[in-house]
Design a protein around this motif. Structure first.
Motif, short mmCIF file in Angstrom:
data_model
loop_
_atom_site.label_atom_id
_atom_site.label_comp_id
_atom_site.label_asym_id
_atom_site.label_seq_id
_atom_site.Cartn_x
_atom_site.Cartn_y
_atom_site.Cartn_z
N ASP A 208 0.82 -1.28 0.09
CA ASP A 208 0.11 0.17 0.09
C ASP A 208 0.86 1.22 0.06
N THR A 210 -0.70 4.28 -0.61
CA THR A 210 -1.57 5.26 -0.82
C THR A 210 -1.35 6.35 0.68
N ARG A 211 -0.70 5.62 1.45
CA ARG A 211 -0.46 6.38 2.81
C ARG A 211 0.69 7.37 2.64
N SER A 212 0.94 8.24 3.60
CA SER A 212 1.82 9.04 3.66
C SER A 212 3.37 8.09 3.80
N THR A 260 3.49 4.48 -7.11
CA THR A 260 2.89 5.09 -5.97
C THR A 260 1.84 6.11 -6.71
N ARG A 261 2.00 6.72 -7.79
CA ARG A 261 1.15 7.67 -8.49
C ARG A 261 0.15 6.95 -9.06
N GLN A 263 -1.27 3.74 -7.70
CA GLN A 263 -2.15 3.48 -6.91
C GLN A 263 -3.13 4.79 -6.16
N ARG A 264 -2.31 5.84 -6.17
CA ARG A 264 -3.15 7.23 -5.76
C ARG A 264 -4.03 7.65 -6.62
N SER A 265 -3.79 7.45 -7.78
CA SER A 265 -4.71 7.69 -8.88
C SER A 265 -6.11 6.86 -8.77
N THR A 267 -7.34 5.57 -6.18
CA THR A 267 -8.31 5.50 -5.09
C THR A 267 -9.06 6.65 -4.91
#
Length: 267
Positions: A208, A210-212, A260-261, A263-265, A267
């Motif tokens: 994961d 998507t966290r800091s 990372t980008r 996964q964040r896109s 969510t």
């Protein structure tokens, strides 16, 4: 004023900035190239002076217009230099006839932006300027919140870092630190450090992001020290299916940044 002698004190000073020791001592560095200068102009970096060769700039409309814009920003104005002097000062073969002296900003962890769910790229112990510059370029591409160099063996303002980053070093927040300060900073801001390691069991796509977080990339030959790895939240591996046993540090960083980008896109 036009400088034609390579023995001129100003010329000797410009040449000295090719060396890290002199950049650190004087807190100044050189910028060459059209793209690099365009990104410099778009930043808040303070331009101290401009040195240009009219025999080169007059042949290019782009270089001429760039020179005008730089002159408006330079604290100490612009000075003409001969083609022989320019060749002496220029770090690379083709610089479009313009070189700037720029003041170094502070590059500490406290200078980095902290947003609600940030992600950073941490380059640990990297010594090749081209790798550092390429990592900054990838970080810019995915809107990473900052690049941190831990135990730096090169500086952000090495000419090859600036060149490999194509000037994105002026738009991506950067910081240099040591392992202890990094760990303390990450803990205080609740940032999970996620390190790449060939010995990790979890794949980078199953983790994961998507966290800091701070993605940690190690030096190519030695990797990350065990003394550091025991303090990170997770270790992940990038599967290597061929004969080689590892990836170039800059490529590894790019893969992690884009994952990372992604996964964040989603969510």
């Amino acid at each position: 004023m036009r400088i034609t002698s390579q023995q001129n004190p100003h010329v000797k000073y410009l040449v000295s900035l090719h060396k890290r020791r002199e950049r650190d001592l004087n807190q100044q560095f050189l910028v060459e190239g059209v793209r690099e200068h365009q990104r410099l102009l778009a930043s808040s970096y303070q331009i101290e002076s401009i040195w240009y060769c009219p025999e080169i700039t007059d042949r290019s409309e782009v270089a001429s217009s760039l020179l005008e814009a730089l002159q408006e920003r330079a604290t100490a104005g612009a000075t003409q230099i001969s083609s022989s002097v320019f060749s002496r000062v220029a770090y690379r073969g083709s610089s479009e006839g313009v070189i700037s002296v720029v003041n170094q900003p502070t590059c500490t962890l406290s200078d980095l932006p902290i947003c609600s769910i940030p992600f950073y790229l941490v380059a640990y112990g990297l010594e090749k300027p081209g790798n550092v510059g390429s990592i900054i370029r990838s970080a810019d591409a995915v809107a990473c919140d900052g690049v941190i160099v831990c135990n730096p063996r090169t500086d952000f303002f090495n000419p090859n870092v600036i060149r490999a980053s194509i000037g994105t070093v002026f738009s991506v927040p950067v910081a240099a630190t040591d392992p202890l300060q990094l760990l303390q900073w990450a803990e205080s801001h609740e940032i999970n450090l996620i390190a790449t390691s060939p010995n990790a069991t979890n794949s980078y796509t199953d983790t994961d992001l998507t966290r800091s977080c701070g993605i940690v990339i190690g030096e190519e030959q030695r990797g990350l020290p065990k003394s550091f790895l025991k303090h990170v939240a997770h270790t992940v591996r990038l599967p290597v299916l061929g004969e080689g046993d590892s990836l170039n540090a800059a490529i590894c960083a790019a893969v992690m940044l884009f994952e990372t980008r992604r996964q964040r896109s989603d969510t």
